[in-house]
Design a protein around this motif. Structure first.
Motif, short mmCIF file in Angstrom:
data_model
loop_
_atom_site.label_atom_id
_atom_site.label_comp_id
_atom_site.label_asym_id
_atom_site.label_seq_id
_atom_site.Cartn_x
_atom_site.Cartn_y
_atom_site.Cartn_z
N PRO A 362 101.16 55.20 -11.38
CA PRO A 362 100.30 55.99 -10.11
C PRO A 362 101.28 55.32 -9.13
O PRO A 362 102.42 54.50 -8.61
CB PRO A 362 98.63 56.04 -9.68
CG PRO A 362 98.79 54.50 -10.19
CD PRO A 362 99.95 54.10 -11.53
N ALA A 363 101.53 56.20 -8.05
CA ALA A 363 102.37 56.23 -7.28
C ALA A 363 101.65 55.40 -6.32
O ALA A 363 100.21 54.98 -6.19
CB ALA A 363 102.39 57.58 -6.28
N ARG A 365 101.66 52.64 -2.85
CA ARG A 365 102.17 51.93 -1.52
C ARG A 365 101.47 50.65 -0.62
O ARG A 365 100.32 50.68 -0.57
CB ARG A 365 101.78 52.64 0.04
CG ARG A 365 102.77 54.60 -0.10
CD ARG A 365 102.87 55.12 1.20
NE ARG A 365 103.98 56.27 0.90
CZ ARG A 365 104.51 56.50 1.82
NH1 ARG A 365 103.87 57.04 3.18
NH2 ARG A 365 105.25 57.18 1.78
N ILE A 393 106.62 50.37 -1.57
CA ILE A 393 106.38 51.68 -2.10
C ILE A 393 106.63 51.99 -3.82
O ILE A 393 108.03 52.16 -3.73
CB ILE A 393 107.36 52.82 -1.29
CG1 ILE A 393 106.58 52.45 0.14
CG2 ILE A 393 107.19 54.06 -1.75
CD1 ILE A 393 106.50 53.77 1.37
N ALA A 394 106.12 52.30 -4.27
CA ALA A 394 106.31 52.83 -6.00
C ALA A 394 106.29 54.60 -6.39
O ALA A 394 105.41 54.41 -5.83
CB ALA A 394 105.93 52.51 -6.70
N ASP A 395 106.60 54.96 -6.32
CA ASP A 395 107.15 56.27 -6.66
C ASP A 395 108.51 56.71 -8.09
O ASP A 395 109.60 56.11 -8.33
CB ASP A 395 107.10 57.60 -5.25
CG ASP A 395 105.92 58.34 -6.10
OD1 ASP A 395 105.89 59.04 -6.74
OD2 ASP A 395 106.29 59.09 -4.70
N THR A 396 108.26 57.98 -8.46
CA THR A 396 109.40 58.77 -8.47
C THR A 396 110.47 59.25 -7.85
O THR A 396 109.90 59.57 -6.92
CB THR A 396 108.84 59.41 -10.25
OG1 THR A 396 108.08 60.40 -9.25
CG2 THR A 396 108.44 59.18 -10.84
N ASN A 397 111.59 59.71 -7.96
CA ASN A 397 112.33 60.55 -6.98
C ASN A 397 112.74 59.77 -5.41
O ASN A 397 112.50 60.51 -4.83
CB ASN A 397 111.50 61.88 -7.24
CG ASN A 397 111.61 62.61 -8.18
OD1 ASN A 397 112.52 62.91 -9.09
ND2 ASN A 397 110.86 63.89 -8.55
N LEU A 398 112.54 58.21 -6.20
CA LEU A 398 113.18 57.65 -4.78
C LEU A 398 114.45 57.67 -4.64
O LEU A 398 115.19 57.05 -5.98
CB LEU A 398 112.00 56.27 -5.30
CG LEU A 398 110.74 56.51 -4.33
CD1 LEU A 398 110.30 54.77 -4.63
CD2 LEU A 398 110.53 57.08 -3.57
N MET A 468 111.28 55.05 -13.03
CA MET A 468 109.62 55.15 -11.72
C MET A 468 110.53 53.84 -10.59
O MET A 468 111.64 53.42 -11.28
CB MET A 468 108.34 54.34 -11.30
CG MET A 468 107.91 55.23 -11.88
SD MET A 468 105.82 54.72 -12.08
CE MET A 468 105.91 54.99 -10.28
N VAL A 470 111.31 51.56 -6.73
CA VAL A 470 110.46 51.24 -5.97
C VAL A 470 111.03 50.83 -4.97
O VAL A 470 112.06 49.79 -5.01
CB VAL A 470 109.51 49.11 -5.91
CG1 VAL A 470 108.84 48.98 -5.85
CG2 VAL A 470 108.59 50.33 -7.48
#
Ligand code: PHE
Length: 514
Positions: A362-363, A365, A393-398, A468, A470
């Protein structure tokens, strides 16, 4: 060192000696001339050690006024008139009497009273003469009794004497003193501190320790104040929380090189790992292999260890690696963490093992604010330890643009606008950017932080899927605090030279952001 609290001649010791002879005792009898304050201090000293107990007694004492003193010494006015006349066989005129006694007032009052008592009479030619052979000077006796006993059993008489201004009543505070549970003739030596000497010699086992005085009000009763660093820290935490961040547990200063460096793709020959830059722990020197710390921890540490080794030594995940023989021993050397990114690495490894609804981690922070250590020479702007503010911050599309946008918002909340970015290098991020802000007071751009996007070598070793990304950034807590409070020397902010008044008086930072 144990301090001696007993001097044989002092009042407290005298009280103990007196109590040894008789207990209870009255202070008025045992210590008639001691000052009330000194006696009370001595009794409190003994009472706090349970060597004596005491009650306070209030009573009235009768003391002679100057005229009463005169009567006690020379006799009453009437007796003096009588005595003078008795030795003058032919009688005396008023003038003769006055001359012989030397006090007109004594003659005036004395002859009136002596007449009333029928001690004297008048001759035909108007002179005074004695009328009896002897008299009893009761008033003088009363004055003498009062002078020696400071009391008199006849209340009516006392009231009369008071009206005649011969005596006055005086309030006296005294003590009734008893032996206490720990009575002894000497006040034992009492230690105020437990010292290293006492521990090594073993004397602490038999030492008597001075009890704490919880009733002492202390010299300065102003309440405490938050340190400026704590205030700015609270402000950063508030910003993180309102932006949806979770706080990382930072309660360990010692890390293995693995988490501090290797997990972050810092090669083992990197200058940051040098003794000049990093404090290594000498005892114990080495850490255990990374492993699960609790039964719920299902992360695969062996695979991770293997991935880190492979990505450094041979290359992996599309990276050619550094191509050097990676040493597990080097990785297990213990260090004082040089950055809180060691914690971020550990947290991200944990995140990579989680599976969200789409099967991906999961995303998330995360943030932390805590101490880090660097083996640097100390000067006006550097200490060997400081606080680091860190976020990931971990997420996709960063994207890099997204990182810059986030930084603008984050630092904007601290009041720092118009940020500038400069390409930089970190072994663990690519791209990396230093963040600058224009400082009005200094009139120039100053560096406020370091940031970047974590490398695939770091993330994929942990098990993150390729899509993913970060973000990570870090800054010192000291720098914005020094700017905010106008401090030019860091040693005024942290360490043993800090002026407590500065901390007390530093303006409050607003913590109640809405
Ligand atoms: N660890 C970096 C420092 O000590 C800060 C940083 C953290 C940079 C995370 C990028 C990503 O300055």
């Amino acid at each position: 060192m144990a301090s001696t609290t007993s001097h044989s001649g002092d009042l407290a010791t005298q009280v103990l000696q007196a109590l040894d002879r008789s207990s209870p005792l009255l202070s008025a009898e045992a210590f008639p001339v001691s000052s009330f304050i000194e006696l009370k201090a001595a009794l409190d000293r003994l009472a706090s050690r349970e060597m004596a107990t005491y009650d306070t007694l209030e009573r009235e004492e009768v003391v002679l006024e100057p005229e009463g003193e005169q009567i006690a010494a020379n006799g009453s006015h009437e007796a003096r008139v009588f005595d003078t006349l008795r030795s003058a066989v032919d009688g005396l005129t008023v003038q003769d009497l006055e001359k012989a006694i030397g006090d007109k007032n004594v003659v005036k009052i004395g002859q009136g009273k002596a007449f009333k008592e029928k001690w004297i009479s008048k001759t035909k030619d108007g002179k005074f003469k004695a009328a009896v052979d002897s008299i009893q000077d009761v008033t003088r006796e009363q004055m003498q009794t009062i002078k020696s006993t400071r009391t008199y059993p006849d209340a009516k008489l006392l009231a009369d004497l008071k009206k005649r201004k011969l005596i006055r009543l005086q309030k006296i505070i005294g003590f009734r003193i008893h032996k206490g549970a720990k009575f002894a003739l000497r006040i034992p030596e009492e230690a105020t501190d437990l010292t290293a000497d006492m521990i090594t010699s073993g004397s602490w086992k038999t030492a008597t320790f001075k009890p704490y005085n919880f009733k002492a009000s202390g010299a300065d009763q102003r309440s405490g104040a938050l340190h400026p660093l704590s205030k700015v820290r609270a402000e950063f935490r508030q910003i993180f929380f309102e932006m949806g961040f979770e706080e990382m547990p930072t309660d360990k200063f010692v890390e293995s090189g693995f988490w501090n460096f290797d997990a972050l793709f810092v090669p083992q020959q990197h200058p940051a790992r040098d003794l000049q830059d990093t404090f290594y722990i000498s005892d114990p020197k080495v850490a255990d292999m990374p492993r699960a710390s609790s039964p719920e921890d299902s992360k695969d540490y062996d695979a991770y260890w293997g991935n880190v080794k492979a990505v450094h030594q041979d290359g992996k995940y599309g990276s050619i690696g550094y191509r050097y023989p990676w040493s597990g021993d080097e990785s297990l050397r213990l260090v004082l963490r040089t950055h809180t990114t060691a914690i971020s690495a550990n947290m991200l490894h944990g995140l990579a093992a989680k599976k969200g609804s789409d099967g991906r981690p999961p995303a998330a922070r995360y943030f932390s604010i805590d101490r880090v250590f660097r083996n640097e020479s100390v000067d006006a702007t550097h200490l060997a330890e400081f606080h680091q503010v860190e976020g990931v911050i971990a997420d996709t599309n960063l994207t890099l643009g997204g990182l810059m946008e986030f930084m603008d918002i984050f630092f904007g909340k601290m009041g720092l606008k118009n940020l500038k970015y400069k390409p930089a290098y970190n072994p663990y991020t690519e791209p990396s950017m230093e963040i600058f802000s224009y400082h009005e007071g200094l009139g120039k751009l100053i560096e406020i932080g370091n940031s970047g996007m974590f490398r695939a070598e770091v993330l994929e070793s942990m098990g993150f899927p390729k899509e993913m990304r970060v973000y990570g950034w870090g800054l010192s807590l000291e720098r914005p605090t020094m700017i905010k409070y106008g401090i030019s020397n860091i040693r005024e902010l942290l360490g043993h030279k800090v002026d407590l008044n500065f901390v007390q008086n530093s303006p409050a930072v607003r913590l109640d952001k809405d």
